[in-house]
Design an enzyme around this catalytic site. Structure first.
Site, PDB file in Angstrom:
ATOM      1  N   CYS A 137       0.796  -1.222  -0.080  1.00 42.52           N
ATOM      2  CA  CYS A 137       0.096   0.067   0.116  1.00 42.52           C
ATOM      3  C   CYS A 137       0.745   1.374  -0.019  1.00 42.52           C
ATOM      4  CB  CYS A 137      -0.835   0.018   1.216  1.00 42.52           C
ATOM      5  SG  CYS A 137      -2.066   1.361   1.383  1.00 42.52           S
TER       6      CYS A 137
ATOM      7  N   CYS B 283       0.234   3.236   3.373  1.00 39.08           N
ATOM      8  CA  CYS B 283       0.886   2.754   4.794  1.00 39.08           C
ATOM      9  C   CYS B 283       1.822   1.808   4.831  1.00 39.08           C
ATOM     10  CB  CYS B 283      -0.378   2.303   5.525  1.00 39.08           C
ATOM     11  SG  CYS B 283      -1.185   1.034   5.272  1.00 39.08           S
TER      12      CYS B 283
ATOM     13  N   CYS C 114      -7.509  -0.815   2.009  1.00 39.21           N
ATOM     14  CA  CYS C 114      -6.405  -1.562   2.401  1.00 39.21           C
ATOM     15  C   CYS C 114      -6.861  -1.896   3.837  1.00 39.21           C
ATOM     16  CB  CYS C 114      -5.214  -0.230   2.706  1.00 39.21           C
ATOM     17  SG  CYS C 114      -3.985  -0.897   3.674  1.00 39.21           S
TER      18      CYS C 114
ATOM     19  N   CYS D 287      -4.856   0.692   6.654  1.00 40.43           N
ATOM     20  CA  CYS D 287      -5.208   2.276   6.731  1.00 40.43           C
ATOM     21  C   CYS D 287      -6.594   2.605   6.102  1.00 40.43           C
ATOM     22  CB  CYS D 287      -4.061   2.986   6.064  1.00 40.43           C
ATOM     23  SG  CYS D 287      -4.102   2.934   4.276  1.00 40.43           S
TER      24      CYS D 287
ATOM     25  N   HIS E 192      -8.926   3.719   0.077  1.00 41.44           N
ATOM     26  CA  HIS E 192      -9.560   3.070  -1.190  1.00 41.44           C
ATOM     27  C   HIS E 192      -8.183   2.637  -2.200  1.00 41.44           C
ATOM     28  CE1 HIS E 192     -12.246   2.368  -4.530  1.00 41.44           C
ATOM     29  NE2 HIS E 192     -11.072   3.295  -5.235  1.00 41.44           N
TER      30      HIS E 192
ATOM     31  N   HIS F  41     -11.547  -1.861  -6.787  1.00 41.10           N
ATOM     32  CA  HIS F  41     -12.560  -2.641  -6.756  1.00 41.10           C
ATOM     33  C   HIS F  41     -12.427  -4.289  -7.212  1.00 41.10           C
ATOM     34  CE1 HIS F  41     -14.418   1.160  -7.343  1.00 41.10           C
ATOM     35  NE2 HIS F  41     -15.446   0.793  -6.534  1.00 41.10           N
TER      36      HIS F  41
ATOM     37  N   ARG G 261     -10.911 -10.904  -9.936  1.00 40.02           N
ATOM     38  CA  ARG G 261     -10.088  -9.450 -10.483  1.00 40.02           C
ATOM     39  C   ARG G 261      -9.858  -8.561  -9.684  1.00 40.02           C
ATOM     40  NH1 ARG G 261     -11.471  -4.910 -14.076  1.00 40.02           N
ATOM     41  NH2 ARG G 261     -13.245  -5.929 -14.442  1.00 40.02           N
TER      42      ARG G 261
ATOM     43  N   CYS H  21      -8.980  -5.118  -9.265  1.00 43.56           N
ATOM     44  CA  CYS H  21      -8.839  -4.164 -10.107  1.00 43.56           C
ATOM     45  C   CYS H  21      -8.125  -2.817  -9.245  1.00 43.56           C
ATOM     46  CB  CYS H  21     -10.095  -3.722 -10.905  1.00 43.56           C
ATOM     47  SG  CYS H  21      -9.785  -2.504 -12.098  1.00 43.56           S
TER      48      CYS H  21
HETATM   49 FE    FE Z   1      -2.730   1.062   3.539  1.00 45.92          FE
END
Ligand code: FE
Length: 187
Positions: A97, A100, A146, A149, A152, A155, A167, A169
């Site tokens: 991520c 974070c 995530c 954290c 977003h 999807h 999938r 995405c």
């Molecule tokens: Fe994160």
């Protein structure tokens, strides 16, 4: 903006002929960067080892994240298809991520969906992400966030390849790829 979104959504629906990736691209991050975080990183919440769930306000995130990362991670924006740095990237390593440092995917879980966004058929571990029902833009979708954290990421769709048929995405700019060769033995 409407046109961009329409194109992006159309690509989402039309994509997804799965084919394996070769893993032959040049890594995008240096070994020095891979070993140095969070040293020199203005984001004090970033860690690749601390899995403690974060509760950080958007006001605080806005201070420490690049604007494009903030817009996707905290405002649920979507990057344009075929524009992100990882949509056709085949490097061998780990995707964290970008907000974070949470470990999300490995390159062997990535596949070439041809939808214009980096796509994975599985997460690195069950709790790496969490899911929410997303009804935005008049659609019924599963949002992927995530697990550490709550940012977003993208999807989840049911048109992925075997063995999962899923999938993931994702948006490239909320992912941070670290090549296998750049990972220290501590990680
Ligand atoms: Fe994160």
């Amino acid at each position: 903006m409407k046109t961009i979104f329409a194109l992006a959504f159309a690509s989402t629906l039309l994509c997804c002929t799965a084919r394996p990736e070769t893993g032959s691209d040049t890594p995008v991050l240096s070994a020095a960067l891979a070993d140095s975080l969070p040293q020199g990183n203005p984001n004090p919440y970033y860690s690749r080892t601390d899995t403690t769930h974060l509760q950080v306000s958007n006001a605080e995130w806005k201070k420490v994240l690049p604007p494009d990362v903030y817009e996707v991670a905290r405002n649920k924006d979507t990057e344009r298809a075929f524009t992100g740095k990882y949509w056709d990237f085949t490097g061998v390593g780990i995707y964290y991520c970008a907000v974070c440092g949470n470990k999300l995917f490995t390159s062997d879980l990535k596949y070439a969906s041809e939808c214009g966004w980096p796509s994975f058929f599985e997460v690195e571990r069950k709790n790496a992400v969490r899911y929410e029902h997303d009804t935005s833009y008049g659609m019924q979708r599963v949002e992927v966030l995530c697990g550490r954290c709550d940012s977003h990421l993208g999807h989840l769709f049911d048109d992925g390849p075997p063995p999962t048929g899923k999938r993931y995405c994702m948006n490239s700019n909320v992912l941070e790829f670290v090549p296998k060769i750049g990972l220290s033995s501590k990680q």
